[in-house]
Design a protein around this motif. Structure first.
Motif, mmCIF file in Angstrom:
data_model
loop_
_atom_site.group_PDB
_atom_site.id
_atom_site.type_symbol
_atom_site.label_atom_id
_atom_site.label_comp_id
_atom_site.label_asym_id
_atom_site.label_seq_id
_atom_site.Cartn_x
_atom_site.Cartn_y
_atom_site.Cartn_z
ATOM 1 N N GLY A 48 55.446 46.774 -0.035
ATOM 2 C CA GLY A 48 56.766 46.356 0.464
ATOM 3 C C GLY A 48 57.431 47.386 1.368
ATOM 4 O O GLY A 48 58.578 47.211 1.779
ATOM 5 N N LYS A 51 54.353 48.113 5.993
ATOM 6 C CA LYS A 51 53.079 48.363 6.698
ATOM 7 C C LYS A 51 52.706 47.165 7.571
ATOM 8 O O LYS A 51 52.354 47.306 8.733
ATOM 9 C CB LYS A 51 51.952 48.666 5.684
ATOM 10 N N THR A 52 52.800 45.960 6.978
ATOM 11 C CA THR A 52 52.448 44.760 7.736
ATOM 12 C C THR A 52 53.440 44.550 8.879
ATOM 13 O O THR A 52 53.060 44.178 9.994
ATOM 14 C CB THR A 52 52.419 43.530 6.800
ATOM 15 N N THR A 53 54.702 44.837 8.606
ATOM 16 C CA THR A 53 55.729 44.715 9.656
ATOM 17 C C THR A 53 55.372 45.631 10.826
ATOM 18 O O THR A 53 55.437 45.213 11.996
ATOM 19 C CB THR A 53 57.110 45.087 9.068
HETATM 20 P P1 ADP Z 1 54.031 45.969 3.151
HETATM 21 O O1 ADP Z 1 53.046 45.416 4.125
HETATM 22 O O2 ADP Z 1 54.145 47.454 3.188
HETATM 23 O O3 ADP Z 1 53.828 45.473 1.745
HETATM 24 P P2 ADP Z 1 55.928 44.230 4.546
HETATM 25 O O4 ADP Z 1 55.940 44.660 5.959
HETATM 26 O O5 ADP Z 1 55.147 43.003 4.201
HETATM 27 O O6 ADP Z 1 55.503 45.460 3.601
HETATM 28 O O7 ADP Z 1 57.424 43.993 4.057
HETATM 29 C C1 ADP Z 1 58.432 45.001 4.143
HETATM 30 C C2 ADP Z 1 59.808 44.393 3.803
HETATM 31 O O8 ADP Z 1 60.151 43.474 4.813
HETATM 32 C C3 ADP Z 1 59.838 43.650 2.491
HETATM 33 O O9 ADP Z 1 61.092 43.907 1.893
HETATM 34 C C4 ADP Z 1 59.731 42.201 2.906
HETATM 35 O O10 ADP Z 1 60.403 41.368 1.989
HETATM 36 C C5 ADP Z 1 60.448 42.197 4.250
HETATM 37 N N1 ADP Z 1 59.927 41.173 5.152
HETATM 38 C C6 ADP Z 1 58.639 41.057 5.583
HETATM 39 N N2 ADP Z 1 58.500 40.027 6.448
HETATM 40 C C7 ADP Z 1 59.743 39.482 6.578
HETATM 41 C C8 ADP Z 1 60.268 38.386 7.346
HETATM 42 N N3 ADP Z 1 59.491 37.651 8.151
HETATM 43 N N4 ADP Z 1 61.591 38.126 7.222
HETATM 44 C C9 ADP Z 1 62.396 38.859 6.426
HETATM 45 N N5 ADP Z 1 61.963 39.904 5.683
HETATM 46 C C10 ADP Z 1 60.660 40.220 5.745
#
Ligand code: ADP
Length: 268
Positions: A48, A51-53
């Motif tokens: 969370g 990383k994916t973001t």
């Molecule tokens: P990781 O890949 O490190 O697990 P993410 O990038 O998936 O983390 O998510 C980081 C944060 O951004 C989390 O709190 C997640 O809920 C939020 N988040 C991810 N995608 C979205 C989106 N499309 N809209 C709103 N919040 C998002």
């Protein structure tokens, strides 16, 4: 990989906020790092963290809120043909009604090549990931590891300079995962690619990386960038058994634990 290799990717003061006003969630804050040509960089951080973001911004699948990303010195504003992506969910990224060779050829759609040529390139890419003989099989006729090899072949068929991988081996069994890690290292070297891989598996990051970028959380910042000096001579037995491997693993783990402790989170 020489420290003096040219810059491939430059991430500059990148920030990303989801939502606005009272519901705004600042996920990435002031992220800055460089990746040099031919480097293998892993991105780790608590679940969370963002990383994916960060990968979505890097591949222009999503705009950043501020800051910029440069590829070979040019600001990236749209998906580049020089960058290919491999996702974790091969079951969702492969078309079940298409054979392996057609799934791979799909990546060449925009190039408008004659069908015969596209299929020849597709077969070549499948051979390079060890799938010679599986060209006309459908995804459901292949194991999970083989399906992810098809997804890797599809990323390679466009001859990318940068391969971005988002937890590519997270849904793969332990033994196959080690094989795919070695395949990825071999492909990176033989094709002279730059690789950026996100993983939550610290051992995987230490085994694969030239450098590891550790992110903190809420918001994600670059906590530390760690040099991994194993060079090109790595194997799953001796590298993982070496004292340096143990030291690096403990160091990365302690950084992630520190972030979780500050956040009041239990370990992943
Ligand atoms: P990781 O890949 O490190 O697990 P993410 O990038 O998936 O983390 O998510 C980081 C944060 O951004 C989390 O709190 C997640 O809920 C939020 N988040 C991810 N995608 C979205 C989106 N499309 N809209 C709103 N919040 C998002």
């Amino acid at each position: 990989m020489a420290d003096k290799s040219p810059l491939r990717l430059a991430v500059r003061a990148l920030s990303k906020t989801y939502g606005t006003g009272a519901s705004a969630n600042v996920v990435l804050q002031d992220i800055t790092f460089d990746i040099r040509e031919g480097e293998f960089v892993c991105l780790v951080g608590p679940s969370g963290a963002g990383k994916t973001t960060l990968l979505r911004c890097l591949t222009s699948l999503m705009p950043a809120s501020s800051g910029e990303i440069q590829l070979d010195g040019q600001r990236l504003t749209r998906p580049s043909p020089k960058i290919s992506v491999v996702f974790q969910e091969y079951t969702r990224s492969l078309m079940p009604w298409m054979t392996a060779e057609r799934n791979v050829a799909l990546a060449l759609y925009n190039r408008k090549l004659p069908k015969r040529e596209a299929l020849a390139l597709s077969r070549e890419a499948l051979a390079s990931v060890g799938l010679k003989g599986a060209e006309t099989k459908y995804p459901w006729q292949l194991s999970g590891g083989m399906q992810q090899r098809v997804a890797i072949a599809r990323a390679l068929v466009t001859q990318p300079e940068v391969l971005v991988m988002d937890e590519p081996f997270a849904s793969i069994d332990a033994q196959t995962k080690l094989e795919l890690e070695d395949l990825t290292l071999a492909l990176q070297r033989s094709r002279d690619m730059t690789v950026m891989l996100v993983t939550h598996d610290i051992d995987e990051a230490v085994y694969l990386s030239d450098r590891i970028i550790v992110l903190s959380k809420n918001p994600a910042t670059v906590q530390e960038i760690i040099d991994v000096r194993f060079g090109n001579e790595r194997d799953q037995f001796t590298t993982r058994a070496s004292p340096l491997f143990g030291e690096l693993r403990s160091h990365v783990l302690s950084l992630i634990r520190l972030t979780q402790h500050k956040q009041g989170l239990s370990p992943a």
